[in-house]
Design a protein around this motif. Structure first.
Motif, PDB file in Angstrom:
ATOM      1  N   PHE A 488       0.813  -1.231   0.000  1.00  0.00           N
ATOM      2  CA  PHE A 488       0.000   0.000   0.000  1.00  0.00           C
ATOM      3  C   PHE A 488       0.845   1.279   0.000  1.00  0.00           C
ATOM      4  O   PHE A 488       0.343   2.343   0.329  1.00  0.00           O
ATOM      5  N   ARG A 489       2.110   1.186  -0.389  1.00  0.00           N
ATOM      6  CA  ARG A 489       2.956   2.387  -0.410  1.00  0.00           C
ATOM      7  C   ARG A 489       2.530   3.347  -1.519  1.00  0.00           C
ATOM      8  O   ARG A 489       2.846   4.529  -1.457  1.00  0.00           O
ATOM      9  N   GLU A 490       1.820   2.846  -2.539  1.00  0.00           N
ATOM     10  CA  GLU A 490       1.412   3.701  -3.661  1.00  0.00           C
ATOM     11  C   GLU A 490      -0.082   4.035  -3.623  1.00  0.00           C
ATOM     12  O   GLU A 490      -0.598   4.655  -4.551  1.00  0.00           O
ATOM     13  N   LEU A 491      -0.764   3.635  -2.557  1.00  0.00           N
ATOM     14  CA  LEU A 491      -2.209   3.876  -2.461  1.00  0.00           C
ATOM     15  C   LEU A 491      -2.501   5.371  -2.344  1.00  0.00           C
ATOM     16  O   LEU A 491      -1.981   6.052  -1.469  1.00  0.00           O
ATOM     17  N   LYS A 492      -3.379   5.875  -3.246  1.00  0.00           N
ATOM     18  CA  LYS A 492      -3.728   7.297  -3.267  1.00  0.00           C
ATOM     19  C   LYS A 492      -5.182   7.551  -2.872  1.00  0.00           C
ATOM     20  O   LYS A 492      -5.501   8.625  -2.360  1.00  0.00           O
ATOM     21  N   HIS A 493      -6.062   6.590  -3.146  1.00  0.00           N
ATOM     22  CA  HIS A 493      -7.490   6.789  -2.885  1.00  0.00           C
ATOM     23  C   HIS A 493      -8.065   5.509  -2.291  1.00  0.00           C
ATOM     24  O   HIS A 493      -7.910   4.428  -2.851  1.00  0.00           O
ATOM     25  N   LEU A 494      -8.758   5.652  -1.160  1.00  0.00           N
ATOM     26  CA  LEU A 494      -9.360   4.511  -0.484  1.00  0.00           C
ATOM     27  C   LEU A 494     -10.803   4.843  -0.129  1.00  0.00           C
ATOM     28  O   LEU A 494     -11.075   5.875   0.482  1.00  0.00           O
ATOM     29  N   ARG A 495     -11.720   3.961  -0.536  1.00  0.00           N
ATOM     30  CA  ARG A 495     -13.147   4.112  -0.222  1.00  0.00           C
ATOM     31  C   ARG A 495     -13.646   2.788   0.346  1.00  0.00           C
ATOM     32  O   ARG A 495     -13.392   1.725  -0.234  1.00  0.00           O
ATOM     33  N   VAL A 496     -14.349   2.865   1.475  1.00  0.00           N
ATOM     34  CA  VAL A 496     -14.901   1.671   2.116  1.00  0.00           C
ATOM     35  C   VAL A 496     -16.364   1.954   2.457  1.00  0.00           C
ATOM     36  O   VAL A 496     -16.677   3.005   3.031  1.00  0.00           O
ATOM     37  N   GLY A 497     -17.257   1.025   2.112  1.00  0.00           N
ATOM     38  CA  GLY A 497     -18.670   1.266   2.368  1.00  0.00           C
ATOM     39  C   GLY A 497     -19.471  -0.003   2.593  1.00  0.00           C
ATOM     40  O   GLY A 497     -19.074  -1.099   2.174  1.00  0.00           O
ATOM     41  N   ASP A 498     -20.595   0.154   3.287  1.00  0.00           N
ATOM     42  CA  ASP A 498     -21.569  -0.925   3.469  1.00  0.00           C
ATOM     43  C   ASP A 498     -20.935  -2.208   3.993  1.00  0.00           C
ATOM     44  O   ASP A 498     -21.203  -3.309   3.491  1.00  0.00           O
ATOM     45  N   SER A 499     -20.091  -2.078   5.004  1.00  0.00           N
ATOM     46  CA  SER A 499     -19.385  -3.244   5.552  1.00  0.00           C
ATOM     47  C   SER A 499     -19.567  -3.278   7.063  1.00  0.00           C
ATOM     48  O   SER A 499     -18.750  -2.735   7.815  1.00  0.00           O
ATOM     49  N   PRO A 500     -20.631  -3.928   7.542  1.00  0.00           N
ATOM     50  CA  PRO A 500     -20.974  -3.851   8.966  1.00  0.00           C
ATOM     51  C   PRO A 500     -19.965  -4.522   9.899  1.00  0.00           C
ATOM     52  O   PRO A 500     -19.962  -4.246  11.098  1.00  0.00           O
ATOM     53  N   GLU A 501     -19.123  -5.414   9.415  1.00  0.00           N
ATOM     54  CA  GLU A 501     -18.162  -6.084  10.281  1.00  0.00           C
ATOM     55  C   GLU A 501     -16.907  -5.249  10.546  1.00  0.00           C
ATOM     56  O   GLU A 501     -16.127  -5.561  11.435  1.00  0.00           O
ATOM     57  N   ILE A 502     -16.711  -4.199   9.776  1.00  0.00           N
ATOM     58  CA  ILE A 502     -15.491  -3.396   9.903  1.00  0.00           C
ATOM     59  C   ILE A 502     -15.551  -2.535  11.158  1.00  0.00           C
ATOM     60  O   ILE A 502     -16.491  -1.773  11.367  1.00  0.00           O
ATOM     61  N   GLN A 503     -14.508  -2.645  12.003  1.00  0.00           N
ATOM     62  CA  GLN A 503     -14.380  -1.819  13.200  1.00  0.00           C
ATOM     63  C   GLN A 503     -13.261  -0.792  13.072  1.00  0.00           C
ATOM     64  O   GLN A 503     -13.308   0.263  13.691  1.00  0.00           O
ATOM     65  N   TYR A 504     -12.253  -1.100  12.237  1.00  0.00           N
ATOM     66  CA  TYR A 504     -11.107  -0.205  12.050  1.00  0.00           C
ATOM     67  C   TYR A 504     -10.650  -0.319  10.587  1.00  0.00           C
ATOM     68  O   TYR A 504     -10.817  -1.355   9.951  1.00  0.00           O
ATOM     69  N   ILE A 505     -10.064   0.759  10.084  1.00  0.00           N
ATOM     70  CA  ILE A 505      -9.523   0.692   8.726  1.00  0.00           C
ATOM     71  C   ILE A 505      -8.218  -0.089   8.725  1.00  0.00           C
ATOM     72  O   ILE A 505      -8.014  -0.984   7.917  1.00  0.00           O
ATOM     73  N   ILE A 506      -7.327   0.252   9.632  1.00  0.00           N
ATOM     74  CA  ILE A 506      -6.089  -0.520   9.779  1.00  0.00           C
ATOM     75  C   ILE A 506      -5.800  -0.705  11.255  1.00  0.00           C
ATOM     76  O   ILE A 506      -6.289   0.048  12.106  1.00  0.00           O
ATOM     77  N   ASP A 507      -4.994  -1.715  11.536  1.00  0.00           N
ATOM     78  CA  ASP A 507      -4.500  -1.926  12.892  1.00  0.00           C
ATOM     79  C   ASP A 507      -3.148  -1.233  12.994  1.00  0.00           C
ATOM     80  O   ASP A 507      -2.114  -1.796  12.658  1.00  0.00           O
ATOM     81  N   SER A 508      -3.165   0.015  13.441  1.00  0.00           N
ATOM     82  CA  SER A 508      -1.910   0.771  13.483  1.00  0.00           C
ATOM     83  C   SER A 508      -1.013   0.341  14.634  1.00  0.00           C
ATOM     84  O   SER A 508       0.085   0.866  14.792  1.00  0.00           O
ATOM     85  N   LYS A 509      -1.469  -0.623  15.435  1.00  0.00           N
ATOM     86  CA  LYS A 509      -0.590  -1.217  16.449  1.00  0.00           C
ATOM     87  C   LYS A 509       0.294  -2.299  15.837  1.00  0.00           C
ATOM     88  O   LYS A 509       1.217  -2.790  16.482  1.00  0.00           O
ATOM     89  N   ASP A 510      -0.032  -2.669  14.595  1.00  0.00           N
ATOM     90  CA  ASP A 510       0.757  -3.679  13.908  1.00  0.00           C
ATOM     91  C   ASP A 510       2.217  -3.222  13.805  1.00  0.00           C
ATOM     92  O   ASP A 510       2.504  -2.069  13.479  1.00  0.00           O
ATOM     93  N   GLN A 511       3.151  -4.130  14.074  1.00  0.00           N
ATOM     94  CA  GLN A 511       4.576  -3.774  14.090  1.00  0.00           C
ATOM     95  C   GLN A 511       5.051  -3.250  12.744  1.00  0.00           C
ATOM     96  O   GLN A 511       5.915  -2.382  12.679  1.00  0.00           O
ATOM     97  N   TRP A 512       4.462  -3.791  11.664  1.00  0.00           N
ATOM     98  CA  TRP A 512       4.884  -3.303  10.345  1.00  0.00           C
ATOM     99  C   TRP A 512       4.563  -1.819  10.182  1.00  0.00           C
ATOM    100  O   TRP A 512       5.383  -1.028   9.751  1.00  0.00           O
ATOM    101  N   PHE A 513       3.352  -1.421  10.567  1.00  0.00           N
ATOM    102  CA  PHE A 513       2.968  -0.013  10.457  1.00  0.00           C
ATOM    103  C   PHE A 513       3.802   0.849  11.396  1.00  0.00           C
ATOM    104  O   PHE A 513       4.183   1.972  11.066  1.00  0.00           O
ATOM    105  N   LEU A 514       4.082   0.357  12.585  1.00  0.00           N
ATOM    106  CA  LEU A 514       4.868   1.137  13.536  1.00  0.00           C
ATOM    107  C   LEU A 514       6.273   1.395  13.011  1.00  0.00           C
ATOM    108  O   LEU A 514       6.861   2.447  13.270  1.00  0.00           O
ATOM    109  N   GLN A 515       6.813   0.461  12.249  1.00  0.00           N
ATOM    110  CA  GLN A 515       8.175   0.610  11.738  1.00  0.00           C
ATOM    111  C   GLN A 515       8.241   1.409  10.442  1.00  0.00           C
ATOM    112  O   GLN A 515       9.168   2.188  10.237  1.00  0.00           O
ATOM    113  N   HIS A 516       7.255   1.220   9.561  1.00  0.00           N
ATOM    114  CA  HIS A 516       7.352   1.790   8.216  1.00  0.00           C
ATOM    115  C   HIS A 516       6.343   2.903   7.941  1.00  0.00           C
ATOM    116  O   HIS A 516       6.428   3.566   6.905  1.00  0.00           O
TER     117      HIS A 516
END
Length: 795
Positions: A488-516
């Motif tokens: 997702f380093r090149e992701l420019k546009h993100l749209r999410v809809g009609d998804s009742p199970e979604i609680q978070y877009i990303i888990d920013s506690k993930d070690q990969w996100f914390l590092q990069h």
């Protein structure tokens, strides 16, 4: 030349012409004492005409003195022309610029652009014609041809012979804009100045193998002349012609373009028999029950365009075995013929907007072994599972040269697990209709269960996409998971809809996100109807994440109590638009855990300095919203509500909006006071449009302490605010001060307790006082509907 309004362009004086010439040539002529006298004479030869001055200056920039002197000699010896509305000096300047273009390919492109009518010219069309005419030397792939075309276009722009298209392309062929090949180009269209076009056509007509453009009149007579037999390019505009001759004898003809808006115009079966060297044929917007049988004679045809055609049987296409480009954009084709299996040299197949296409027989696509670009947006969707009569997606595995793909799929189950997409550099794979495509790599997934294996190739496309849409996503509480450091380093546009199970877009506690970090290029984030979304980011956001975000829209997320933590909000320095609506639990937009956060990380004083580029803010249908920013409370929602209410104004003294132009507040029942009495310097100073609707507890709109701040306010709309008493408060304001001097529109509707205006001496002033005290020289519209009228009757 097709213009709607004609008006004379004034000639420049010698001083003005010299100034324009120096600016275009970047002042090099001023510094070179040897060159300067020659340059002045060249300007004099341009006779003050801007088009001539700019074109010749761009052509001579950075050339030697000898080239300048040679140009001057040629301009002085120019012969008269017979071109309507083009003087001999202008013609001479433009012809000299053309002659000194470096390379036959750029000269050919210039002449080609001159033949293509008026208005904007599609780069897709230029590529299709250029491929057919072998315009691009030593090119091995469609991508290389595209890049070469863009380079040639830039050369012509730098020479002043081509221009960027206008932003409002009302008359352009919008169907061609859907191509992925130029999705990342700065401009997908170019245009040519009318005078330059006339000169290009005049130059082409003098060639030993001339280019010819005919406009209806005299077609029959011309078709019998020697010129028609020698020409290599013919463009016929047959808007008033009802019948074509049986054929044209043009043995050297390479391109034939026929334009007609007459559905009854018939092309005789023998029409193409005398055009055996033809390489490019465009019969767009014609009506064919069957194709003319003489197409069989066109053994050298490379490009065939039947865009917007009424099509029946097109089986004859199978005999055009050298065909490399086939475009059926917007046609009524219902079934591709089995004979297309013979088109083994085809490199580009454009079926975009073929909405009636329902049948692609099995093995046709897999037989197009040289295919590099397949476009099928708003087109065929009846993909079969393997073994059925229609085409299946597994056929794409046989297309080893395929690099550009745009297709629509009804559901994820049709995607084979072993499908190979490793060579794709441009793609749109959409489950459902896609509107407003912005990038060259996009996926739209609908009704996908993330717990199920989508396949390795689709997962790879997902992680290198520039644009992602998820609808009815299930099997996960997070939208995105990274698998490696490039995810997702090149992701420019993100749209999410009609998804009742979604609680978070990303888990920013993930070690990969914390590092990069996360999403360094993300420009827009749109969240719609996520009924269980609790937080956008689950945990802290590393520095450098989402720092490029420009648009943030959140709609119908009923469990979201706040939008951003202060730590993240500080990183959104590029944010320009924010829209939050229909979030029934939201109590504040920005929250922080402790007051000390405000002065941490080098932030001096109490000003949060958030969103320095925010231009548009809309907050709508937020029944629990109390303020824009406040401290995060961990107690019940009731105590949080009480604490937030005690802070007073909605926008506190800690938040600054120096660039905000448009503010909309609608249906905010807990809003009492919008502005703090000590706003940061320049906050809201650029506000131009203020809309306040359905805020039943609001008492005042524009307080006296902000009169000086709102000097740029142009429009005020205030409606359905039951307790609002004062639109403008003038307490302690000097009577000589201009009050909202740029106001153009004032609309007040359904304000039952309105008292118009308030100052320090009188509890009420009449409406005439408002007109007197305000310097409303720009006021154009004043609307008053269902407001309290007692004050007017006291006048």
């Amino acid at each position: 030349m097709g213009t709607q309004i004609c008006f004379p362009v004034e000639y420049l004086s010698l001083e003005e012409a010299w100034s324009l010439f120096k600016k275009t040539a970047e002042d090099s002529v001023e510094e070179n004492l040897e060159l300067r006298p020659t340059a002045i004479q060249v300007v004099e030869e341009c006779e003050g005409l801007p088009i001539a001055i700019v074109t010749i200056a761009k052509a001579l920039k950075d050339e030697t003195v000898a080239v300048w002197k040679n140009a001057l000699e040629q301009l002085k010896s120019c012969a008269p022309t017979n071109i309507r509305a083009v003087g001999k000096k202008v013609y001479s300047c433009l012809e000299w610029s053309y002659t000194h273009l470096k390379g036959d390919d750029v000269k050919s492109l210039f002449l080609l652009c001159g033949m293509l009518g008026y208005g904007d010219i599609s780069l897709d069309l230029l590529l299709q014609y250029g491929m057919g005419l072998d315009l691009f030397d030593r090119i091995d792939s469609l991508e290389q041809a595209r890049n070469r075309l863009l380079a040639l276009v830039e050369i012509l722009k730098a020479s002043g012979l081509l221009l960027d298209s206008h932003e409002d392309r009302h008359n352009c062929d919008v169907e061609r804009a859907s191509s992925l090949l130029f999705m990342d180009a700065d401009n997908k269209f170019v245009r040519m100045h009318g005078v330059v076009r006339e000169v290009a056509r005049a130059i082409a007509s003098k060639d030993p193998r001339p280019f010819v453009v005919r406009e209806d009149a005299g077609f029959e007579e011309w078709s019998e002349t020697d010129d028609s037999k020698r020409c290599t390019f013919i463009s016929l505009n047959c808007k008033a012609v009802h019948e074509l001759p049986q054929g044209l004898v043009c043995p050297d003809l390479q391109s034939f373009l026929l334009h007609s808006n007459n559905p009854s115009l018939n092309i005789p079966n023998t029409f193409f028999e005398g055009m055996k060297k033809l390489k490019v044929l465009d019969l767009s917007h014609m009506h064919f029950t069957t194709l003319p049988s003489s197409l069989d004679f066109l053994a050298n045809l490379r490009t065939l365009c039947l865009d917007g055609c009424e099509l029946g049987d097109i089986a004859l296409i199978g005999k055009l075995t050298k065909l490399e480009v086939l475009s059926l954009v917007g046609s009524t084709i219902r079934q591709l013929p089995n004979e297309m299996v013979q088109l083994t040299n085809l490199r580009l197949l454009d079926l975009n907007d073929c909405k009636q296409l329902e049948v692609i027989p099995r093995n046709i696509l897999s037989s197009l072994s040289r295919l590099e670009c397949l476009s099928m947006i708003s087109s065929f969707t009846k993909w079969a599972v393997q073994g059925e009569s229609n085409a299946s997606l597994s056929e794409l595995n046989h297309l080893s040269y395929l690099t550009t793909l745009s297709i629509e799929i009804r559901n994820a189950k049709l995607l084979p697990k072993d499908i190979l997409f490793e060579n794709l550099t441009r793609y749109v794979i959409s489950m459902g209709k896609w509107r407003g495509l912005k990038t060259k790599r996009a996926l739209k997934l609908k009704k996908v269960n993330r717990c199920l294996y989508l396949g390795n190739e689709i997962s790879k496309l997902l992680e290198r996409s520039e644009e992602l849409e998820f609808w009815e996503l299930s099997g996960t509480k997070y939208v995105l998971y990274p698998s490696n450091r490039e995810s997702f380093r090149e992701l420019k546009h993100l749209r999410v809809g009609d998804s009742p199970e979604i609680q978070y877009i990303i888990d920013s506690k993930d070690q990969w996100f914390l590092q990069h970090g996360a999403f360094p290029l993300l420009e827009s984030l749109i969240l719609q109807t996520l009924k269980n979304l609790e937080e956008v980011w689950h945990g802290p956001i590393p520095i450098g994440s989402v720092g490029n975000l420009k648009t943030l829209n959140v709609d119908s997320c009923p469990k979201l109590k706040f939008l951003l933590l202060l730590s993240m909000a500080r990183g959104l320095s590029q944010l320009e638009e924010m829209t939050i609506k229909d979030c029934s639990a939201m109590q504040q937009i920005i929250t922080y855990e402790r007051e000390s956060e405000i002065t941490e990380d080098g932030h001096v004083g109490t000003n949060l300095q958030l969103f320095p580029k925010l231009r548009y803010l809309e907050l709508k249908n937020l029944p629990q919203l109390i303020n824009f920013s406040s401290k995060l409370e961990t107690t019940s929602s009731t105590s949080l509500s009480t604490n937030a209410r005690s802070t007073g104004s909605f926008f506190s003294h800690k938040v600054s909006f120096p660039k905000l132009e448009e503010l909309t507040l609608k249906n905010l029942p807990k809003l009492k006071d919008i502005w703090h009495h000590q706003l940061p310097f320049e906050s809201f100073s650029n506000l131009q449009i203020l809309r306040v609707y359905k805020c039943p507890c609001l008492l005042n709109l524009v307080p006296s302490h902000l009169i000086h701040t709102f000097q740029n306010l142009r429009k005020i709309y205030v409606k359905y605010c039951e307790l609002l008493e004062h639109v403008i408060v003038l307490q302690e304001i000097d009577g000589n001060v201009e009050i909202l001097p740029k106001l153009e529109t004032l609309m007040m509707k359904n304000l039952p307790r309105l008292r118009w205006i308030k100052d320090g001496n009188d509890s009420m002033k009449y409406f005439s006082s408002l007109v007197t005290l305000m310097n409303i020289q720009y006021l154009k519209e004043l609307h008053i509907t269902n407001c309290r009228m007692e004050d007017l009757r006291k006048m």
